[in-house]
Design a protein around this motif. Structure first.
Motif, mmCIF file in Angstrom:
data_model
loop_
_atom_site.group_PDB
_atom_site.id
_atom_site.type_symbol
_atom_site.label_atom_id
_atom_site.label_comp_id
_atom_site.label_asym_id
_atom_site.label_seq_id
_atom_site.Cartn_x
_atom_site.Cartn_y
_atom_site.Cartn_z
ATOM 1 N N ASP A 124 0.858 -1.183 0.000
ATOM 2 C CA ASP A 124 0.000 0.000 0.000
ATOM 3 C C ASP A 124 0.894 1.232 0.000
ATOM 4 O O ASP A 124 1.970 1.223 0.600
ATOM 5 C CB ASP A 124 -0.880 0.026 1.262
ATOM 6 C CG ASP A 124 -1.936 -1.081 1.182
ATOM 7 O OD1 ASP A 124 -2.237 -1.527 0.047
ATOM 8 O OD2 ASP A 124 -2.415 -1.512 2.251
ATOM 9 N N ALA A 125 0.412 2.280 -0.648
ATOM 10 C CA ALA A 125 1.210 3.506 -0.742
ATOM 11 C C ALA A 125 1.555 4.053 0.648
ATOM 12 O O ALA A 125 2.605 4.657 0.844
ATOM 13 C CB ALA A 125 0.460 4.547 -1.558
ATOM 14 N N ASP A 126 0.638 3.813 1.644
ATOM 15 C CA ASP A 126 0.909 4.375 2.975
ATOM 16 C C ASP A 126 1.552 3.355 3.925
ATOM 17 O O ASP A 126 1.603 3.556 5.122
ATOM 18 C CB ASP A 126 -0.379 4.958 3.566
ATOM 19 C CG ASP A 126 -1.509 3.934 3.523
ATOM 20 O OD1 ASP A 126 -1.244 2.761 3.129
ATOM 21 O OD2 ASP A 126 -2.652 4.297 3.874
ATOM 22 N N ALA A 127 2.060 2.260 3.375
ATOM 23 C CA ALA A 127 2.742 1.267 4.225
ATOM 24 C C ALA A 127 3.992 1.918 4.835
ATOM 25 O O ALA A 127 4.632 2.740 4.188
ATOM 26 C CB ALA A 127 3.148 0.055 3.389
ATOM 27 N N PRO A 128 4.295 1.582 6.094
ATOM 28 C CA PRO A 128 5.454 2.227 6.734
ATOM 29 C C PRO A 128 6.770 1.886 6.010
ATOM 30 O O PRO A 128 6.944 0.766 5.547
ATOM 31 C CB PRO A 128 5.460 1.647 8.153
ATOM 32 C CG PRO A 128 4.628 0.410 8.079
ATOM 33 C CD PRO A 128 3.645 0.595 6.971
ATOM 34 N N VAL A 129 7.638 2.882 5.953
ATOM 35 C CA VAL A 129 8.944 2.693 5.301
ATOM 36 C C VAL A 129 9.902 2.085 6.325
ATOM 37 O O VAL A 129 10.094 2.657 7.391
ATOM 38 C CB VAL A 129 9.492 4.050 4.797
ATOM 39 C CG1 VAL A 129 10.931 3.901 4.308
ATOM 40 C CG2 VAL A 129 8.595 4.611 3.704
ATOM 41 N N PRO A 130 10.476 0.914 6.012
ATOM 42 C CA PRO A 130 11.408 0.318 6.980
ATOM 43 C C PRO A 130 12.568 1.279 7.240
ATOM 44 O O PRO A 130 13.093 1.884 6.315
ATOM 45 C CB PRO A 130 11.903 -0.956 6.286
ATOM 46 C CG PRO A 130 11.026 -1.152 5.112
ATOM 47 C CD PRO A 130 10.400 0.155 4.769
ATOM 48 N N GLU A 131 12.944 1.353 8.486
ATOM 49 C CA GLU A 131 13.941 2.351 8.872
ATOM 50 C C GLU A 131 15.321 2.087 8.258
ATOM 51 O O GLU A 131 15.721 0.933 8.123
ATOM 52 C CB GLU A 131 14.067 2.345 10.393
ATOM 53 C CG GLU A 131 14.301 3.748 10.913
ATOM 54 C CD GLU A 131 14.068 3.794 12.410
ATOM 55 O OE1 GLU A 131 14.971 4.259 13.101
ATOM 56 O OE2 GLU A 131 12.984 3.322 12.859
ATOM 57 N N GLY A 132 15.992 3.143 7.903
ATOM 58 C CA GLY A 132 17.383 3.059 7.449
ATOM 59 C C GLY A 132 17.561 2.434 6.080
ATOM 60 O O GLY A 132 18.681 2.114 5.701
ATOM 61 N N ARG A 133 16.494 2.234 5.339
ATOM 62 C CA ARG A 133 16.669 1.621 4.002
ATOM 63 C C ARG A 133 16.498 2.647 2.894
ATOM 64 O O ARG A 133 15.605 3.480 2.953
ATOM 65 C CB ARG A 133 15.664 0.495 3.786
ATOM 66 C CG ARG A 133 16.031 -0.723 4.592
ATOM 67 C CD ARG A 133 15.244 -1.926 4.121
ATOM 68 N NE ARG A 133 15.339 -2.986 5.126
ATOM 69 C CZ ARG A 133 14.592 -4.067 5.142
ATOM 70 N NH1 ARG A 133 13.682 -4.245 4.198
ATOM 71 N NH2 ARG A 133 14.736 -4.976 6.078
ATOM 72 N N THR A 134 17.364 2.547 1.892
ATOM 73 C CA THR A 134 17.251 3.419 0.717
ATOM 74 C C THR A 134 16.427 2.656 -0.310
ATOM 75 O O THR A 134 16.638 1.458 -0.494
ATOM 76 C CB THR A 134 18.652 3.684 0.111
ATOM 77 O OG1 THR A 134 19.573 3.834 1.190
ATOM 78 C CG2 THR A 134 18.666 4.904 -0.767
ATOM 79 N N PRO A 135 15.510 3.335 -0.977
ATOM 80 C CA PRO A 135 14.657 2.572 -1.905
ATOM 81 C C PRO A 135 15.339 2.205 -3.218
ATOM 82 O O PRO A 135 16.251 2.887 -3.656
ATOM 83 C CB PRO A 135 13.512 3.548 -2.202
ATOM 84 C CG PRO A 135 14.094 4.900 -2.015
ATOM 85 C CD PRO A 135 15.142 4.767 -0.943
ATOM 86 N N HIS A 136 14.868 1.098 -3.785
ATOM 87 C CA HIS A 136 15.107 0.867 -5.206
ATOM 88 C C HIS A 136 13.759 1.121 -5.878
ATOM 89 O O HIS A 136 12.761 1.351 -5.205
ATOM 90 C CB HIS A 136 15.654 -0.539 -5.465
ATOM 91 C CG HIS A 136 14.798 -1.649 -4.959
ATOM 92 N ND1 HIS A 136 14.866 -2.107 -3.661
ATOM 93 C CD2 HIS A 136 13.830 -2.381 -5.562
ATOM 94 C CE1 HIS A 136 13.988 -3.079 -3.495
ATOM 95 N NE2 HIS A 136 13.348 -3.271 -4.638
#
Ligand code: GLU
Length: 436
Positions: A124-136
């Protein structure tokens, strides 16, 4: 519309027959329609791409006579990719993902374990972003738009986008995967026809949606069945080696062209000395769906058949110094490789040593006299053999073989009628005399 094709190697190794075949078919197709053939160096992977391979790719294409009408390098085009990436992101067609490879792998296994297709599951677009990770980054497929195209080799192709994973297009370190830059370039460079291996069919399905997302019409596609080697796969043998190895084996560039142009098609492989008939006849509808088999023995055979027809002018500068047109025409039916010309030239002009049977010595002694008395400006071999036949009663093999042996040191070789005038009176008489 100018038919435009491209050959897009990644410079991470040398070209093998499979790549060369792809390059060749793109070139033939463009030339057939008076179009453009581009060389696109896919060097987005700066770590693995090497300049020596770029140089090697250019040299191999030049050796084969596959001349690009332009060259582009992806590493010079990052600003363009960045701009399109931003535009697709703004349009909601590119989104950030945070899974690690291990998490993705685990999820794939779970899905497979449940008998489900291992398709990437969007968050989901509003799913929490895991901490400390840079996206691909992934390209978002339109699940409502069925993907279809008429493939020039495979016919009608149909994919349900719901069964495909959204492709990763950019890594967390900002580097590009192959998928999006290739599509951007195909649009930008006006590529009308993409010819490549069938290992790209699924890529094509997702790239078709990228073309559409960028407001461009997809090109036409031809996905060719792959090549296999003589023993099932292209490994270790010539099939997996570069063009250098072909050159060292004495293979002519036209032999590679003549074989690879027709391999896997319903047209016969023919020993053309010029690519024009191949340009005129390339037709993807004549390509089969089954893997084509590359066979070194077949290549060697085509090579020899091409040499047997090659005119003197085409090879003169690669022949032994002093070798005449008449000498070339006499020896070429016996060649497997051009370098064998040197051996025949030695047999014509150098020293030969022959093993002679004792019973042939009196006959050869007679031959010395006859040869010395002949008119060498005429057809000297029939004159010699007719005279000896009359005076000795020998015929057939008993007549011809001792002469061939004494004159060339061999039991086989080019037609003596063509060879003897090239050997000439002085050497011939001396060779006959040395054999008695
Ligand atoms: N660099 C890609 C490859 O070598 C190009 C594929 C394509 O033709 O789009 O597989």
């Amino acid at each position: 519309m100018t038919i435009t094709t491209r050959f897009a190697p990644s410079p991470t190794g040398h070209l093998h027959v499979g790549n060369v075949r792809t390059a060749l078919h793109n070139w033939l197709w463009a030339k057939r329609f008076g179009g453009r053939f581009l060389l696109r160096i896919d060097d987005t992977d700066l770590e693995r791409s090497k300049e020596e391979y770029v140089t090697g790719i250019r040299a191999d294409l030049a050796w084969l006579g596959i001349v690009p009408d332009g060259e582009e390098r992806q590493s010079a085009r990052f600003a363009l990719y960045e701009a399109q990436f931003e535009a697709l992101k703004a349009a909601g067609r590119v989104y950030a993902c945070y899974e690690t490879p291990e998490e993705l792998d685990l999820r794939r296994k779970v899905l497979l374990g449940r008998g489900l297709p291992p398709v990437y599951e969007r968050k989901d677009a509003d799913a929490p972003v895991p901490e400390g990770r840079t996206p691909h980054w992934r390209f978002k497929l339109d699940h409502d738009a069925l993907i279809q195209w008429e493939d020039m080799v495979r016919g009608h192709q149909k994919f349900d986008p719901k069964l495909l994973s959204d492709p990763v297009i950019r890594r967390a370190d900002g580097s590009w995967l192959y998928m999006l830059p290739s599509t951007i370039d195909d649009v930008e460079m006006g590529v009308t026809d993409v010819v490549r291996g069938e290992d790209h069919v699924t890529n094509t399905a997702t790239q078709i949606q990228m073309f559409t997302a960028m407001g461009a019409a997809p090109p036409r596609f031809a996905h060719e069945a792959l090549l296999t080697g003589s023993e099932g796969k292209l490994s270790k043998r010539l099939g997996s080696l570069g063009m250098d190895a072909f050159r060292e084996h004495g293979i002519e560039p036209m032999a590679v062209i003549a074989l690879l142009a027709r391999l896997g098609t319903s047209d016969p492989v023919e020993p053309f000395t010029d690519p024009q008939p191949l340009i005129d006849s390339i037709d993807f509808a004549r390509f089969g769906r089954a893997p084509a088999r590359f066979d070194e023995a077949e290549l060697a055979q085509v090579n020899a058949r091409i040499l047997h027809q090659t005119p003197y002018e085409a090879v003169a500068e690669r022949l032994p110094a002093g070798m005449s047109e008449a000498a070339w025409e006499a020896i070429r039916p016996n060649l497997e490789r051009l370098s064998d010309a040197g051996d025949w030239w030695t047999i014509i002009t150098g020293n030969v040593s022959a093993t002679i049977d004792a019973e042939d010595r009196p006959f050869l002694s007679e031959a010395v006299q006859v040869a010395d008395g002949l008119d060498w400006s005429g057809d000297v071999w029939p004159a010699l053999t007719d005279a000896l036949k009359a005076s000795t009663g020998r015929k057939g093999k008993a007549l011809f073989l001792p002469l061939r042996r004494a004159l060339t040191g061999l039991d086989h070789g080019p037609d003596m009628k063509a060879l003897l005038p090239l050997i000439g009176r002085e050497r011939a008489v001396a060779r006959l005399r040395a054999s008695i």
